[in-house]
Design a protein around this motif. Structure first.
Motif, PDB file in Angstrom:
ATOM      1  N   ASN A  51     -58.446  59.069  48.757  1.00 39.65           N
ATOM      2  CA  ASN A  51     -57.651  58.050  49.447  1.00 39.65           C
ATOM      3  C   ASN A  51     -58.431  57.407  50.581  1.00 39.65           C
ATOM      4  N   ASN A  52     -59.346  58.168  51.188  1.00 42.49           N
ATOM      5  CA  ASN A  52     -60.166  57.606  52.266  1.00 42.49           C
ATOM      6  C   ASN A  52     -61.072  56.500  51.764  1.00 42.49           C
ATOM      7  N   MET A  53     -61.458  56.589  50.509  1.00 47.13           N
ATOM      8  CA  MET A  53     -62.328  55.564  49.922  1.00 47.13           C
ATOM      9  C   MET A  53     -61.528  54.349  49.464  1.00 47.13           C
ATOM     10  N   PHE A  54     -60.509  54.621  48.675  1.00 45.93           N
ATOM     11  CA  PHE A  54     -59.651  53.564  48.148  1.00 45.93           C
ATOM     12  C   PHE A  54     -58.214  54.063  48.081  1.00 45.93           C
ATOM     13  N   THR A  55     -57.318  53.384  48.773  1.00 42.85           N
ATOM     14  CA  THR A  55     -55.901  53.652  48.548  1.00 42.85           C
ATOM     15  C   THR A  55     -55.555  53.143  47.154  1.00 42.85           C
ATOM     16  N   GLU A  56     -54.394  53.511  46.678  1.00 46.06           N
ATOM     17  CA  GLU A  56     -53.973  53.042  45.348  1.00 46.06           C
ATOM     18  C   GLU A  56     -53.927  51.518  45.304  1.00 46.06           C
ATOM     19  N   GLU A  57     -53.436  50.920  46.385  1.00 41.95           N
ATOM     20  CA  GLU A  57     -53.342  49.462  46.447  1.00 41.95           C
ATOM     21  C   GLU A  57     -54.726  48.816  46.450  1.00 41.95           C
ATOM     22  N   ASP A  58     -55.634  49.362  47.240  1.00 38.03           N
ATOM     23  CA  ASP A  58     -56.978  48.785  47.315  1.00 38.03           C
ATOM     24  C   ASP A  58     -57.752  48.994  46.019  1.00 38.03           C
ATOM     25  N   PHE A  59     -57.535  50.132  45.373  1.00 42.02           N
ATOM     26  CA  PHE A  59     -58.210  50.400  44.107  1.00 42.02           C
ATOM     27  C   PHE A  59     -57.819  49.336  43.078  1.00 42.02           C
ATOM     28  N   ALA A  60     -56.528  49.029  43.057  1.00 37.51           N
ATOM     29  CA  ALA A  60     -56.059  47.996  42.129  1.00 37.51           C
ATOM     30  C   ALA A  60     -56.645  46.636  42.488  1.00 37.51           C
ATOM     31  N   LYS A  61     -56.683  46.338  43.770  1.00 47.11           N
ATOM     32  CA  LYS A  61     -57.114  45.025  44.245  1.00 47.11           C
ATOM     33  C   LYS A  61     -58.609  44.776  44.026  1.00 47.11           C
ATOM     34  N   TYR A  62     -59.415  45.815  44.257  1.00 46.04           N
ATOM     35  CA  TYR A  62     -60.864  45.627  44.233  1.00 46.04           C
ATOM     36  C   TYR A  62     -61.555  46.149  42.981  1.00 46.04           C
ATOM     37  N   ILE A  63     -60.826  46.923  42.166  1.00 45.25           N
ATOM     38  CA  ILE A  63     -61.468  47.471  40.969  1.00 45.25           C
ATOM     39  C   ILE A  63     -60.655  47.162  39.711  1.00 45.25           C
ATOM     40  N   THR A  64     -59.440  47.707  39.630  1.00 43.12           N
ATOM     41  CA  THR A  64     -58.672  47.579  38.387  1.00 43.12           C
ATOM     42  C   THR A  64     -58.455  46.128  37.969  1.00 43.12           C
ATOM     43  N   GLU A  65     -57.922  45.322  38.873  1.00 42.44           N
ATOM     44  CA  GLU A  65     -57.576  43.943  38.525  1.00 42.44           C
ATOM     45  C   GLU A  65     -58.803  43.070  38.253  1.00 42.44           C
ATOM     46  N   PRO A  66     -59.852  43.112  39.099  1.00 42.39           N
ATOM     47  CA  PRO A  66     -61.044  42.307  38.790  1.00 42.39           C
ATOM     48  C   PRO A  66     -61.705  42.710  37.477  1.00 42.39           C
ATOM     49  N   VAL A  67     -61.715  44.013  37.164  1.00 46.65           N
ATOM     50  CA  VAL A  67     -62.318  44.465  35.909  1.00 46.65           C
ATOM     51  C   VAL A  67     -61.507  43.966  34.726  1.00 46.65           C
TER      52      VAL A  67
END
Length: 438
Positions: A51-67
């Motif tokens: 979570n310190n690296m990526f919250t669930e929201e940030d993971f979606a915003k910066y990784i899941t959705e762009p990919v």
């Protein structure tokens, strides 16, 4: 005393990896080889990050959705290693090996112990990714931290550091605000002026954080890996202890609840208006965003005279592809997307610093946060990053505990610097022996 430290600032890297905008994918002047076919079959990529690296929201915003937007056939799944029983070690014990694992530099060598290490440089060539877009000190840090001569992954972003100051406290004292490019020595003198009892309130000048912040700024080596002996009892560490002691050895600085060094307490004191300056980092912005009534601003992180213009070492989550991943092409495409100017700019606008060299991307720092539109956030992007000192087999957390406890004893006047360092040196040698005997 043994010889003093060397400053591990990154040399210019000579890389045999070809730029993505080049017409070749092997070496300069060689156009005979065609690009290898890249897998485009549906793939699910499991990424284990905290979570310190990526919250669930940030993971979606910066990784899941762009990919998903760029590679519709790739599905990304996040494994939250912050959850109990979901550490990388736990996952492996349960028979689950992620395609990508995330570690901060101080712990990256764990991939070797866990048998996960994979050289991504063939993938870099195959996908024609231009690593020259990434800051050389970041690339060098990845290699040193992983104890490898090659790249095992990419750094997602950098947590930038800065000197936050409370305008109300300065106005109350009638003292000018701090400026960019100040040194720790400059701030010690300023802190003395700002530390005073006024109308029943103990105001304090500066919280510099733990001693290891100063050590990482200088990339002080912990160990001589030729002899496997501690380097804590050396002139360089003694000089750092002396500098850091001078920042705290000010009447009133460690009064009351502030005797024991604690970042969270001092962050709250800053917000409350009883601490004038806080040597902090990007996470501090989250706390300040929740305190809109605080009148604050930020200047460049204090520098050490021995390392002018350097703030802190590379402080980045490093995402490494595992050797066991059955979908290494897709895993690399995930990393490639994360490193795009578009995604990096989005991170930067929301308070995470890019690891790219692009000034255009850097200049967007914090612009997506309306509350900070009038702040000097760009100051946090100006200093250089230090390269990590070699860690090899050390547990950096244990080393930090040793140096922090030693310095706390100095702050508490329980030990003098020479005694604290001598005892810390002995403890580190015991840790070295224990690590070598594993």
């Amino acid at each position: 005393m043994r010889s003093s430290y060397r400053l591990w600032l990154a040399p210019l890297l000579t890389l045999s990896i070809v730029s993505g905008c080049s017409s070749t994918d092997t070496s300069p002047g060689d156009t005979s080889k065609k690009e290898e076919a890249v897998q485009t079959e549906p793939a699910t990529i499991k990424i284990a990050v905290s979570n310190n690296m990526f919250t669930e929201e940030d993971f979606a915003k910066y990784i899941t959705e762009p990919v998903k937007k760029k590679y519709p056939y790739i599905t990304v799944e996040r494994i939250n290693t912050s959850e109990k029983g979901s550490s990388v070690t736990d996952l492996l014990s349960a028979g689950t090996t992620p395609d990508i694992v995330g570690y901060y530099p101080g712990n990256l060598s764990a991939i070797n112990d866990l048998g996960l290490t994979y050289n991504i440089e063939d993938l870099i060539k195959k996908h024609r990714f231009d690593v020259n877009r990434i800051a050389p000190e970041v690339l060098e840090t990845i290699k040193i931290a992983s104890n490898q001569s090659y790249l095992v992954g990419f750094a997602a972003y950098h947590n930038p550091f800065g000197l936050f100051y409370n305008k109300d406290v300065f106005d109350r004292m009638g003292i000018p605000y701090p400026q960019d490019n100040m040194t720790w020595d400059d701030l010690r003198d300023l802190s003395i002026k700002m530390t005073k009892m006024d109308n029943g309130v103990q105001y304090r000048g500066l919280y510099a954080d733990f001693l290891y912040r100063g050590a990482r700024q200088l990339a002080l080596p912990y160990v001589d890996f030729q002899t496997n002996k501690s380097l804590l009892n050396t002139d360089s560490w003694k000089e750092l202890f002396q500098l850091w002691e001078s920042l705290y050895d000010i009447p009133g600085m460690t009064a009351g609840d502030y005797k024991t060094l604690n970042y969270g307490k001092n962050e709250q004191a800053f917000i409350k208006g009883e601490l004038a300056m806080l040597a902090g980092y990007s996470n501090t912005l989250n706390a300040l965003k929740k305190a809109p009534d605080v009148r604050w601003d930020v200047v460049t992180y204090p520098s050490n005279k021995k390392a002018p213009g350097v703030a802190h070492r590379v402080d980045s989550p490093i995402l490494a592809i595992t050797a066991q991943s059955p979908n290494k092409d897709a895993a690399f495409q995930v990393l490639e997307t994360m490193m795009s100017d578009e995604v990096q700019t989005d991170m930067v606008r929301n308070g995470r610093m890019t690891v790219l060299t692009s000034q255009k991307v850097k200049d967007e720092f914090g612009k997506g946060i309306p509350e900070f539109s009038e702040k000097n956030l760009i100051a946090m992007t100006k200093p250089k990053m230090a390269v990590i000192t070699p860690i090899k087999y050390l547990n950096e957390g244990e080393v930090d505990k040793i140096t922090s406890n030693a310095f706390q004893a100095v702050v508490n006047k329980e030990k003098d610097i020479n005694t604290a360092l001598r005892e810390a040196d002995e403890l580190l040698n015991k840790h070295i022996e224990a690590q070598l005997n594993k």
